[in-house]
Scaffold this motif. Structure first.
Motif, mmCIF file in Angstrom:
data_model
loop_
_atom_site.group_PDB
_atom_site.id
_atom_site.type_symbol
_atom_site.label_atom_id
_atom_site.label_comp_id
_atom_site.label_asym_id
_atom_site.label_seq_id
_atom_site.Cartn_x
_atom_site.Cartn_y
_atom_site.Cartn_z
ATOM 1 N N THR A 19 79.939 52.205 -46.794
ATOM 2 C CA THR A 19 79.816 50.643 -46.816
ATOM 3 C C THR A 19 79.578 50.277 -45.168
ATOM 4 N N PRO A 20 79.116 49.371 -44.907
ATOM 5 C CA PRO A 20 78.962 48.927 -43.451
ATOM 6 C C PRO A 20 80.207 48.926 -42.666
ATOM 7 N N ILE B 296 70.729 57.254 -39.128
ATOM 8 C CA ILE B 296 71.617 56.375 -39.744
ATOM 9 C C ILE B 296 70.528 54.982 -40.329
ATOM 10 N N ASN B 297 70.520 54.943 -41.541
ATOM 11 C CA ASN B 297 69.506 54.101 -41.976
ATOM 12 C C ASN B 297 70.408 53.147 -42.981
ATOM 13 N N GLU B 298 69.769 52.014 -43.390
ATOM 14 C CA GLU B 298 70.398 51.328 -44.616
ATOM 15 C C GLU B 298 69.513 51.184 -45.982
ATOM 16 N N ARG B 299 70.299 51.396 -46.939
ATOM 17 C CA ARG B 299 69.672 51.214 -48.298
ATOM 18 C C ARG B 299 70.306 50.503 -49.078
ATOM 19 N N GLN C 255 81.030 52.382 -41.700
ATOM 20 C CA GLN C 255 79.815 52.769 -40.575
ATOM 21 C C GLN C 255 80.406 52.283 -39.220
ATOM 22 N N GLU C 256 80.381 50.993 -39.224
ATOM 23 C CA GLU C 256 81.146 50.324 -38.153
ATOM 24 C C GLU C 256 82.299 51.105 -37.252
ATOM 25 N N PHE D 138 74.019 57.817 -43.690
ATOM 26 C CA PHE D 138 74.025 58.854 -42.617
ATOM 27 C C PHE D 138 73.297 60.064 -43.032
ATOM 28 N N HIS E 57 73.909 49.446 -48.365
ATOM 29 C CA HIS E 57 74.822 50.427 -47.963
ATOM 30 C C HIS E 57 74.136 51.125 -46.505
ATOM 31 N N CYS E 58 75.141 51.926 -46.012
ATOM 32 C CA CYS E 58 74.759 52.605 -44.774
ATOM 33 C C CYS E 58 74.261 54.086 -45.394
#
Length: 81
Positions: A50-51, A26-29, A54-55, A35, A32-33
């Motif tokens: 969206t974050p 899982i990364n951030e760009r 993800q949460e 997967f 946005h998240c």
């Protein structure tokens, strides 16, 4: 931006429209998240959510505080799919 869809639990509706994969990272760009999954059908799939999503997904995986989501099974739909 249209976002992809991801569930931590097997969907109970439109089951034939969902695919299954295993979380590889899982990364951030760009806020946005992302997967990255290994699809059960083969190949790698990248989902952008969206974050908040993800949460929600990570919370529903019922992981221990120090447990990684890598290797967890999820259900997903690419945008437009």
């Amino acid at each position: 931006m249209n976002h992809d869809r991801i569930h931590a639990r097997e969907p109970t509706h439109d089951i034939d429209r969902w695919s299954v994969g295993t979380i590889e990272r899982i990364n951030e760009r760009d806020g946005h998240c992302v997967f990255e999954l290994q699809a059960d059908s083969g190949g790698t799939v990248e989902l952008v959510v969206t974050p908040a999503i993800q949460e929600l997904v990570l919370r529903r995986l019922d992981l221990e505080a120090d447990e990684s989501p890598v290797g967890a099974r999820v259900w997903y739909r690419k945008r437009g799919g």
